[in-house]
Design a protein around this motif. Structure first.
Motif, short mmCIF file in Angstrom:
data_model
loop_
_atom_site.label_atom_id
_atom_site.label_comp_id
_atom_site.label_asym_id
_atom_site.label_seq_id
_atom_site.Cartn_x
_atom_site.Cartn_y
_atom_site.Cartn_z
N ALA A 141 29.03 37.15 36.23
CA ALA A 141 29.07 35.98 37.12
C ALA A 141 29.96 36.25 38.33
O ALA A 141 29.64 35.84 39.45
N ILE A 142 31.06 36.95 38.12
CA ILE A 142 31.94 37.28 39.24
C ILE A 142 31.22 38.20 40.22
O ILE A 142 31.25 38.00 41.44
N GLU A 143 30.56 39.22 39.68
CA GLU A 143 29.83 40.14 40.55
C GLU A 143 28.78 39.40 41.36
O GLU A 143 28.64 39.61 42.58
N ASP A 144 28.06 38.52 40.68
CA ASP A 144 27.03 37.76 41.38
C ASP A 144 27.65 36.86 42.44
O ASP A 144 27.15 36.74 43.56
N GLY A 145 28.76 36.23 42.07
CA GLY A 145 29.43 35.35 43.01
C GLY A 145 29.93 36.07 44.24
O GLY A 145 29.80 35.59 45.37
N LEU A 146 30.49 37.25 44.04
CA LEU A 146 30.98 38.03 45.18
C LEU A 146 29.84 38.49 46.06
O LEU A 146 29.99 38.61 47.28
N ALA A 147 28.69 38.75 45.43
CA ALA A 147 27.53 39.18 46.23
C ALA A 147 27.05 38.04 47.11
O ALA A 147 26.63 38.25 48.25
N VAL A 148 27.13 36.83 46.60
CA VAL A 148 26.71 35.67 47.40
C VAL A 148 27.69 35.41 48.54
O VAL A 148 27.29 35.22 49.69
N ALA A 149 28.99 35.41 48.23
CA ALA A 149 29.99 35.17 49.26
C ALA A 149 31.28 35.88 48.88
O ALA A 149 31.90 35.50 47.89
N PRO A 150 31.67 36.93 49.63
CA PRO A 150 32.90 37.65 49.31
C PRO A 150 34.12 36.74 49.52
O PRO A 150 34.03 35.69 50.17
N ILE A 151 35.23 37.15 48.97
CA ILE A 151 36.46 36.34 49.00
C ILE A 151 36.83 35.93 50.41
O ILE A 151 37.19 34.77 50.66
N ASP A 152 36.75 36.86 51.36
CA ASP A 152 37.21 36.52 52.70
C ASP A 152 36.37 35.39 53.29
O ASP A 152 36.87 34.56 54.04
N ARG A 153 35.09 35.35 52.92
CA ARG A 153 34.29 34.24 53.46
C ARG A 153 34.64 32.94 52.75
O ARG A 153 34.65 31.87 53.37
#
Lengths: 162, 162
Positions: A141-153
């Motif tokens: 889920a974290i990997e998918d979440g980061l793919a959707v929107a990285p932390i900086d965004r």
DNA sequence: TGACTTTACATATACTGTTATATATCATAT
DNA sequence: ATATGATATATAACAGTATATGTAAAGTCA
């Protein structure tokens, strides 16, 4: 294309954690770059340790951060060059070198604590907020979440563009 | 001594994941050394990708492993030196360099799949088996578990000394 | 006191990952 | 056919970490 690391599950958990960690650090780097200080994201834990625990010798910094002593020595040298930390010999034991924040280092930490760290912490916390269940599922889920929107965004969206 | 990375929670999640991943890889390295082949634990995912997916060009290996292309180029060179993989030009497209397991590479992978990987996977799975709940709690449990008994000791206990 | 061990840190080397850039091949359009 | 742009890979430069080893200071004990 199949993600082999993910498919291999527990067998490659180390590689996978490392990969996610590196992505988080890289994302965070882009947030920290706003402070335009010559400090890598990976150096902030050392500054945070000095902030929390006060001046510390090299060996205890290594313990506090869970990395090997040569890594601390090099990080300290990197942070001493722009004058963010300084090193002095211990009075009791001439072998020990005590690392402490300089005035500029303290100013940087205070600014980061006020302006940047809360946003990062919140963005990461939100990313992980709804997670539960088996570790591998949470990682996916974290990997998918980061793919959707990285932390900086996520940080930018939360606090507005700087 | 306080573990600062752990105390900082989500703010340092990247550093923490990376640190745990590196420890897992280091532990695993000691298990893999039994095969006494000059291969780092971090190279096994590449071998596993070739095993699962067959011969692949450099770019697709990068995709499958989720790391950047130059990293693949270098790993392939490292694995080609002891003769575990070999590289050939694609017939259709002379730009593409197809990486495949050599006979020795296949022998190594087969031995690892039979003798080593199952033990590692089981040890890591057991380490994570009882975990549930928030991510940070699971990570803390993993760190504590590894401190009590690193992966290589868990493997040895499970399958008996080799 | 003098020899040995331990501790604290620095330095050297190796491995892995990154980005930026160079090179070679392919595809395409004139 | 040839110039142009795209794609696949290699190379270079940089950052981070690890282990191994060297050096100096401190501790220990006959």
């Amino acid at each position: 294309m199949e993600d082999v690391i993910r498919s291999l599950g527990f067998l490659c958990l180390g590689s996978r954690l490392k990969r996610i960690g590196e992505q988080l650090q890289a994302d965070t780097q882009r947030v920290l770059d706003r402070l335009d200080v010559p400090v890598q994201s990976s150096q902030y834990p050392l500054l945070a340790a000095l902030d929390r625990l006060g001046p510390l010798p090299v060996g205890e910094l290594a313990q506090a951060l869970g990395i090997a002593q040569p890594g601390i020595t090099r990080s300290v040298a990197l942070l001493a060059e722009p004058g963010l930390v300084e090193v002095s010999r211990s009075n009791n034991d001439q072998r020990r070198r005590i690392v402490s924040l300089t005035r500029n280092g303290r100013r940087l930490v205070d600014a980061a604590k006020r302006d940047v760290w809360p946003g990062i912490e919140k963005a990461v916390a939100d990313l992980c907020a709804d997670l539960s269940g088996p570790l591998l599922d949470q990682l996916a889920a974290i990997e998918d979440g980061l793919a959707v929107a990285p932390i900086d965004r996520r940080v930018r969206n939360a606090v507005g563009a700087v």
